[in-house]
Write an enzyme that holds these catalytic residues in place. Structure first.
Site, PDB file in Angstrom:
ATOM      1  N   LYS A   1      -5.115   6.893  -4.886  1.00 35.87           N
ATOM      2  CA  LYS A   1      -5.176   5.530  -4.068  1.00 35.87           C
ATOM      3  C   LYS A   1      -6.240   5.480  -3.175  1.00 35.87           C
ATOM      4  O   LYS A   1      -6.539   6.379  -2.490  1.00 35.87           O
ATOM      5  CB  LYS A   1      -3.892   5.432  -3.256  1.00 35.87           C
TER       6      LYS A   1
ATOM      7  N   ASP B   1       1.921   9.042   1.660  1.00 38.02           N
ATOM      8  CA  ASP B   1       0.596   9.536   1.980  1.00 38.02           C
ATOM      9  C   ASP B   1       0.048   9.383   3.109  1.00 38.02           C
ATOM     10  O   ASP B   1      -1.084   9.246   3.551  1.00 38.02           O
ATOM     11  CB  ASP B   1      -0.321   8.885   0.824  1.00 38.02           C
TER      12      ASP B   1
ATOM     13  N   LYS C   1      -2.756  -2.659  -5.948  1.00 35.96           N
ATOM     14  CA  LYS C   1      -1.455  -2.468  -4.579  1.00 35.96           C
ATOM     15  C   LYS C   1      -1.804  -3.605  -3.557  1.00 35.96           C
ATOM     16  O   LYS C   1      -2.619  -3.155  -2.755  1.00 35.96           O
ATOM     17  CB  LYS C   1      -1.548  -1.110  -4.282  1.00 35.96           C
TER      18      LYS C   1
ATOM     19  N   SER D   1       4.337  -2.550   1.712  1.00 40.83           N
ATOM     20  CA  SER D   1       5.325  -3.290   2.506  1.00 40.83           C
ATOM     21  C   SER D   1       4.626  -4.005   3.629  1.00 40.83           C
ATOM     22  O   SER D   1       5.080  -4.930   4.064  1.00 40.83           O
ATOM     23  CB  SER D   1       6.405  -2.449   2.651  1.00 40.83           C
ATOM     24  N   GLY D   2       3.739  -3.071   4.298  1.00 43.24           N
ATOM     25  CA  GLY D   2       2.866  -3.939   5.012  1.00 43.24           C
ATOM     26  C   GLY D   2       3.284  -4.014   6.514  1.00 43.24           C
ATOM     27  O   GLY D   2       2.878  -4.469   7.494  1.00 43.24           O
TER      28      GLY D   2
ATOM     29  N   GLU E   1      -6.234  -0.785  -3.766  1.00 41.08           N
ATOM     30  CA  GLU E   1      -5.342  -1.320  -2.670  1.00 41.08           C
ATOM     31  C   GLU E   1      -6.123  -1.890  -1.630  1.00 41.08           C
ATOM     32  O   GLU E   1      -6.645  -1.393  -0.719  1.00 41.08           O
ATOM     33  CB  GLU E   1      -4.304  -0.099  -1.682  1.00 41.08           C
TER      34      GLU E   1
ATOM     35  N   ARG F   1       6.526   2.420   4.452  1.00 46.80           N
ATOM     36  CA  ARG F   1       7.595   2.244   5.581  1.00 46.80           C
ATOM     37  C   ARG F   1       9.000   1.573   4.977  1.00 46.80           C
ATOM     38  O   ARG F   1      10.106   2.170   5.227  1.00 46.80           O
ATOM     39  CB  ARG F   1       7.216   1.151   6.636  1.00 46.80           C
TER      40      ARG F   1
ATOM     41  N   SER G   1      -1.439   9.814   6.797  1.00 49.45           N
ATOM     42  CA  SER G   1      -2.390  10.700   7.344  1.00 49.45           C
ATOM     43  C   SER G   1      -1.648  11.421   8.655  1.00 49.45           C
ATOM     44  O   SER G   1      -0.679  10.876   8.885  1.00 49.45           O
ATOM     45  CB  SER G   1      -3.496  10.100   7.755  1.00 49.45           C
TER      46      SER G   1
ATOM     47  N   THR H   1      -0.729   9.104  11.434  1.00 50.83           N
ATOM     48  CA  THR H   1       0.278   8.108  11.152  1.00 50.83           C
ATOM     49  C   THR H   1       1.569   8.778  11.013  1.00 50.83           C
ATOM     50  O   THR H   1       2.522   8.289  11.493  1.00 50.83           O
ATOM     51  CB  THR H   1      -0.231   7.610   9.622  1.00 50.83           C
TER      52      THR H   1
HETATM   53  P1  13P Z   1       3.539   0.296   3.581  1.00 52.87           P
HETATM   54  O1  13P Z   1       4.571   0.196   2.623  1.00 52.87           O
HETATM   55  O2  13P Z   1       4.263   0.978   4.923  1.00 52.87           O
HETATM   56  O3  13P Z   1       2.644  -0.729   3.913  1.00 52.87           O
HETATM   57  O4  13P Z   1       2.766   1.489   3.086  1.00 52.87           O
HETATM   58  C1  13P Z   1       2.154   1.550   1.981  1.00 52.87           C
HETATM   59  C2  13P Z   1       0.778   2.054   2.004  1.00 52.87           C
HETATM   60  O5  13P Z   1       0.456   3.083   1.116  1.00 52.87           O
HETATM   61  C3  13P Z   1      -0.346   1.648   2.916  1.00 52.87           C
HETATM   62  O6  13P Z   1      -1.287   2.340   2.385  1.00 52.87           O
END
Ligand code: 13P
Length: 332
Positions: A136, A24, A219, A261-262, A177, A292, A26, A29
């Protein structure tokens, strides 16, 4: 839509050994991601890239749902099939990011509050008609000098809860999240303390808004060392602290927790999840909703070339399979 259908969808998203693909990004991004492989972020390239992921043979064995961006949920592949239909035929549940992004929080330099509540009821109805079954919304928290502030924590928790209640009213499962960023030189202690405070405030607000926890998912970030912290906690410590923090804050009524995953490496994101699931019986399913960590490898393998489609899909399937194993604590 009944509560039972919300509960069914939430449980299907965390069915044994399955997790979620966060696709998702944007437009700004995805442009950054495409810049890294030197391809232009055109509507057609974005469509072809996402079509490649969604059409990966056997992906539905490991991926329960995919989170889309507004553009993608309305797009059709080059062969004319709606991307949403492609997901459905692969057995993957379509979802949608519904927040309008993190915007500067008044009076709190360096902090944000996520916007998008105005008009959300109508947008949710539209997304439900387009085939979305879950949603989300991401709140963002930075660790730093006097941060996150109480203002940031309460404003984002309130928005997350208002969003979750509206999503459920529209028959869509909310993925809540709250992301404590790994940016900075803070210790894992700081991350644990902040994550605990953030999650406590989120579940307090969800209770006030009477959100049906059984029909929702969380999340969160994992509890990890700041990325510039000189002392990086190991896999076992991350797993133990993350589970401890979640046990203290997330009600057992929540069916599943799907991590972001951040910015962790693909491999660490998998190892951390696997280590948590090896800790024994837990009140909720622990799985993934990676962006990512699922997409970095296929993005590179594809590199914008139609001729690399199979290589891109193979790279995606490999990450999906590894994380699926981690979701049951059976990653080798
Ligand atoms: P990452 O796993 O790259 O952090 O992305 C997850 C996500 O949806 C961030 O909002």
């Amino acid at each position: 839509m009944t509560s039972a259908q919300l509960v069914d969808t939430a449980n299907a998203l965390v069915a044994d050994s399955k997790g979620i693909l966060a696709a998702d990004e944007s437009s700004p991004t995805i442009k950054k991601r495409f810049d890294s492989i030197k391809i232009e972020s055109t509507e057609e390239n974005r469509r072809d890239y996402r079509d490649m992921l969604f059409s990966t043979p056997d992906a539905g064995q490991f991926i329960s749902g995919a989170i889309l961006y507004d553009e993608t949920i309305r797009q059709s592949a080059a062969d004319g099939t709606a991307l949403v239909k492609k997901l459905e035929s692969a057995g993957i549940i379509p979802g949608i990011k519904v927040d309008m992004g993190a915007k500067p929080l008044a009076g709190h330099p360096g902090e944000t509050v996520t916007e998008g509540l105005d008009g959300l009821r109508a947008r949710l109805e539209d997304y439900a008609k387009l085939g979305a079954r879950f949603t989300k919304w991401r709140g963002v928290y930075t660790i730093g000098e006097a941060m996150p502030s109480a203002a940031c924590i309460t404003a984002n928790a309130h928005a997350l809860a208002r969003y979750a209640a509206l999503a459920q009213e529209a028959g869509l499962v909310p993925i809540v999240e709250p992301e404590v960023l790994m940016d900075g030189s803070h210790s894992i202690d700081d991350c644990e303390e902040v994550t605990e405070e953030v999650l406590r405030s989120v579940y307090n607000e969800l209770a006030i808004q009477e959100v049906l926890l059984e029909g929702s998912l969380l999340k969160p970030n994992m509890v990890i060392s700041g990325q510039d912290c000189p002392e990086q906690a190991g896999v076992a410590e991350v797993a133990e602290r993350t589970v401890r923090c979640l046990k203290r804050t997330v009600p057992a009524a929540v069916p599943g927790i799907v991590f972001l995953s951040g910015g962790q490496s693909d491999e660490l994101a998998t190892e951390h999840l696997d280590a948590m699931n090896k800790l024994g019986e837990l009140p909720w399913k622990l799985s993934f909703s990676y962006g990512r960590a699922l997409q970095a490898a296929p993005l590179k393998a594809w590199s914008g070339q139609a001729a690399n489609l199979a290589a891109g899909q193979a790279a995606f399937l490999e990450r999906a399979k590894a994380n699926s194993a981690a979701a049951t604590g059976t990653y080798a």
